[in-house]
Scaffold this active site. Structure first.
Site, PDB file in Angstrom:
ATOM      1  N   ARG A 176       0.848  -1.201   0.000  1.00 23.55           N
ATOM      2  CA  ARG A 176       0.000   0.000   0.000  1.00 23.55           C
ATOM      3  C   ARG A 176       0.876   1.241   0.000  1.00 23.55           C
ATOM      4  O   ARG A 176       1.050   1.883  -1.018  1.00 23.55           O
ATOM      5  CB  ARG A 176      -0.972  -0.028   1.189  1.00 23.55           C
ATOM      6  CG  ARG A 176      -2.171   0.939   1.010  1.00 23.55           C
ATOM      7  CD  ARG A 176      -1.836   2.369   1.365  1.00 23.55           C
ATOM      8  NE  ARG A 176      -1.324   2.517   2.709  1.00 23.55           N
ATOM      9  CZ  ARG A 176      -0.740   3.632   3.146  1.00 23.55           C
ATOM     10  NH1 ARG A 176      -0.598   4.687   2.344  1.00 23.55           N
ATOM     11  NH2 ARG A 176      -0.266   3.699   4.394  1.00 23.55           N
ATOM     12  N   ASP A 177       1.493   1.568   1.133  1.00 17.38           N
ATOM     13  CA  ASP A 177       2.381   2.738   1.164  1.00 17.38           C
ATOM     14  C   ASP A 177       3.525   2.559   0.173  1.00 17.38           C
ATOM     15  O   ASP A 177       3.953   3.505  -0.493  1.00 17.38           O
ATOM     16  CB  ASP A 177       2.935   2.944   2.580  1.00 17.38           C
ATOM     17  CG  ASP A 177       3.294   4.392   2.863  1.00 17.38           C
ATOM     18  OD1 ASP A 177       3.822   5.056   1.959  1.00 17.38           O
ATOM     19  OD2 ASP A 177       3.050   4.865   3.980  1.00 17.38           O
ATOM     20  N   HIS A 203       3.504   4.027  -3.459  1.00 11.11           N
ATOM     21  CA  HIS A 203       3.929   5.389  -3.806  1.00 11.11           C
ATOM     22  C   HIS A 203       5.294   5.388  -4.488  1.00 11.11           C
ATOM     23  O   HIS A 203       5.557   6.203  -5.372  1.00 11.11           O
ATOM     24  CB  HIS A 203       4.008   6.259  -2.552  1.00 11.11           C
ATOM     25  CG  HIS A 203       2.686   6.648  -1.981  1.00 11.11           C
ATOM     26  ND1 HIS A 203       1.776   7.445  -2.645  1.00 11.11           N
ATOM     27  CD2 HIS A 203       2.118   6.354  -0.779  1.00 11.11           C
ATOM     28  CE1 HIS A 203       0.712   7.634  -1.885  1.00 11.11           C
ATOM     29  NE2 HIS A 203       0.886   6.980  -0.755  1.00 11.11           N
ATOM     30  N   SER A 235       3.333  10.860   8.904  1.00  8.49           N
ATOM     31  CA  SER A 235       3.273  10.885   7.437  1.00  8.49           C
ATOM     32  C   SER A 235       4.400  11.693   6.813  1.00  8.49           C
ATOM     33  O   SER A 235       4.818  11.416   5.686  1.00  8.49           O
ATOM     34  CB  SER A 235       1.941  11.481   6.974  1.00  8.49           C
ATOM     35  OG  SER A 235       0.858  10.923   7.652  1.00  8.49           O
ATOM     36  N   HIS A 268       3.143   4.311  12.812  1.00  8.60           N
ATOM     37  CA  HIS A 268       3.443   4.287  11.377  1.00  8.60           C
ATOM     38  C   HIS A 268       4.501   5.353  11.143  1.00  8.60           C
ATOM     39  O   HIS A 268       4.203   6.548  11.143  1.00  8.60           O
ATOM     40  CB  HIS A 268       2.182   4.578  10.564  1.00  8.60           C
ATOM     41  CG  HIS A 268       2.393   4.616   9.084  1.00  8.60           C
ATOM     42  ND1 HIS A 268       2.166   3.512   8.273  1.00  8.60           N
ATOM     43  CD2 HIS A 268       2.804   5.611   8.255  1.00  8.60           C
ATOM     44  CE1 HIS A 268       2.422   3.839   7.018  1.00  8.60           C
ATOM     45  NE2 HIS A 268       2.819   5.112   6.981  1.00  8.60           N
ATOM     46  N   HIS A 281       7.830   7.161   9.063  1.00  7.30           N
ATOM     47  CA  HIS A 281       8.544   7.365   7.797  1.00  7.30           C
ATOM     48  C   HIS A 281       9.984   7.733   8.119  1.00  7.30           C
ATOM     49  O   HIS A 281      10.299   8.225   9.205  1.00  7.30           O
ATOM     50  CB  HIS A 281       7.858   8.430   6.941  1.00  7.30           C
ATOM     51  CG  HIS A 281       6.726   7.889   6.132  1.00  7.30           C
ATOM     52  ND1 HIS A 281       6.859   7.483   4.817  1.00  7.30           N
ATOM     53  CD2 HIS A 281       5.435   7.646   6.459  1.00  7.30           C
ATOM     54  CE1 HIS A 281       5.706   7.034   4.371  1.00  7.30           C
ATOM     55  NE2 HIS A 281       4.816   7.118   5.353  1.00  7.30           N
ATOM     56  N   TYR A 322       3.977  16.095   3.736  1.00  6.78           N
ATOM     57  CA  TYR A 322       3.384  14.780   3.460  1.00  6.78           C
ATOM     58  C   TYR A 322       4.281  14.007   2.488  1.00  6.78           C
ATOM     59  O   TYR A 322       4.591  14.491   1.399  1.00  6.78           O
ATOM     60  CB  TYR A 322       2.005  15.006   2.855  1.00  6.78           C
ATOM     61  CG  TYR A 322       1.086  13.813   2.820  1.00  6.78           C
ATOM     62  CD1 TYR A 322       0.752  13.127   3.979  1.00  6.78           C
ATOM     63  CD2 TYR A 322       0.506  13.404   1.620  1.00  6.78           C
ATOM     64  CE1 TYR A 322      -0.126  12.057   3.946  1.00  6.78           C
ATOM     65  CE2 TYR A 322      -0.375  12.333   1.576  1.00  6.78           C
ATOM     66  CZ  TYR A 322      -0.684  11.659   2.741  1.00  6.78           C
ATOM     67  OH  TYR A 322      -1.554  10.603   2.702  1.00  6.78           O
TER      68      TYR A 322
END
EC number: 4.1.3.39
Length: 349
Positions: A13-14, A17, A167, A196, A198, A287
């Site tokens: 999913r992520d 990108h 995010s 979650h 990054h 983001y």
């Protein structure tokens, strides 16, 4: 630590990108098999921007969400299939279709100030038998206490787990610690918490470890860090670190290492790493999925990607405002032309 950590993979999913949502169903199946064999607890599957994210605004996927979910459901035997929905992009009908295709966990994502728009989707997910998870994006933009109150709303709608979601990859360990403590102080004891992270400031692993130290139950990560910006916390690295700490993660580290290097990393058309552009995301609190859009705008208008990203951060743009990236680029072009014109006039004086 005796408790079993819940390992939530987001490669499908992520990670979408990182390759502009172009996973083939064959690639999705191969990645899912590797993850399932390594015994992760859940595998999230969707367009990078969630159910129905394929669009002119976010970029069209190589397949539909349902095609990807069905492909993964056809091969997994252990892991639960999760999917992501952003209210306003996906609908309850899309949740139903995802459930029918094999998804059993609905992760309902909103901006960190907008938990109230998740009510319909969380309640519907519970109604049809899905596990409902609240996902508060851009969590660095709210104070710990205010963020916890937003999580409390999601809990009241039926979410059994609520996430701190970095995010922008903009938070440090103290930021994570403060938010996890606020969650634990505010939510019911039986409500789980998740992280979650990054990797834009290279803190994805450190932040995930700190979250677990504060009682976090679920950790998102992806093979080779496959994800928006500099990627997510790399799954195989987190598991190695967790093993060194003596934590019970229940996965096969070496299978994950092989899957990261042999299957996922070769798919990247742009290295998923901390570099000038992705570092700017974390530094400016932008983001992470804005990266590829900003790079495209910079190329088209003869600008530096970093300049676009920093201006987006200054304007506090959030997920869903991808269309504003071109506006920012045009404003920067106008400012450049004005400065050039002013310089020319000064030379004549």
């Amino acid at each position: 630590m005796d408790k079993k950590l819940y390992i939530s993979d987001v490669t499908l999913r992520d990670g979408s990108h990182a390759i502009r949502h172009q996973y083939s169903v064959a690639q999705a199946r191969r990645i899912a098999i590797a993850l399932d064999d390594a015994r992760v607890d859940s595998i999230e599957v969707a367009h990078g921007d969630g159910l129905q994210g394929g669009s002119f605004n976010y970029g069209f996927g190589a397949h539909t969400d349902i095609e990807w979910i069905k492909a993964v459901a056809s091969v997994v035997k252990h892991a639960k299939i999760a999917t992501l929905l952003l209210p306003g992009i996906g609908t309850v009908r899309d949740l139903r279709a995802a459930y029918d295709a094999g998804a059993r966990i609905a992760r309902v994502a909103t901006h960190c100030t907008e938990a109230d728009i998740s009510r319909q989707h969380i309640e519907y997910a519970r109604e049809i038998g899905m596990e409902a998870v609240g996902f508060l994006m851009m969590s660095h933009m709210q104070t710990p206490r205010a963020l916890a109150e937003q999580a409390k709303l999601m809990e009241s709608y039926g979410a059994t787990c609520c996430y701190v979601v970095d995010s922008g990859g903009a938070m440090n360990m103290n930021d994570i610690r403060d938010r996890m403590r606020a969650f634990k102080d505010t939510l019911r004891p039986e409500t789980q918490t998740g992280i979650h992270a990054h990797h834009n400031l290279s803190l994805g692993i450190a932040n995930s470890i700190v979250a677990v130290e504060e009682g976090c139950d679920r950790v998102d990560a992806s093979l080779a860090g496959m994800g928006a910006g500099a990627g997510n916390a790399p799954l195989e690295v987190f598991i190695a670190a967790a093993a060194r700490l003596g934590w019970n993660h229940g996965t096969d580290l070496y299978r994950l290492m092989d899957a990261a290097d042999d299957i996922v990393r070769p798919l990247q058309d742009r290295p998923v790493r901390v570099d000038r552009e992705t570092l700017a995301l974390g530094y400016a609190g932008v983001y992470s999925s804005f990266l590829r859009h900003a790079e495209r705008a910079a190329s088209k208008y003869g600008l530096k990607t970093v300049d676009i990203l920093v201006e987006l951060g200054r304007r506090r743009m959030v997920g869903g405002q991808e269309d504003m990236i071109v506006d920012v680029a045009l404003d920067l072009c106008g400012a450049r032309e004005f400065a050039s014109s002013a310089s020319g006039r000064a030379d004549l004086i």
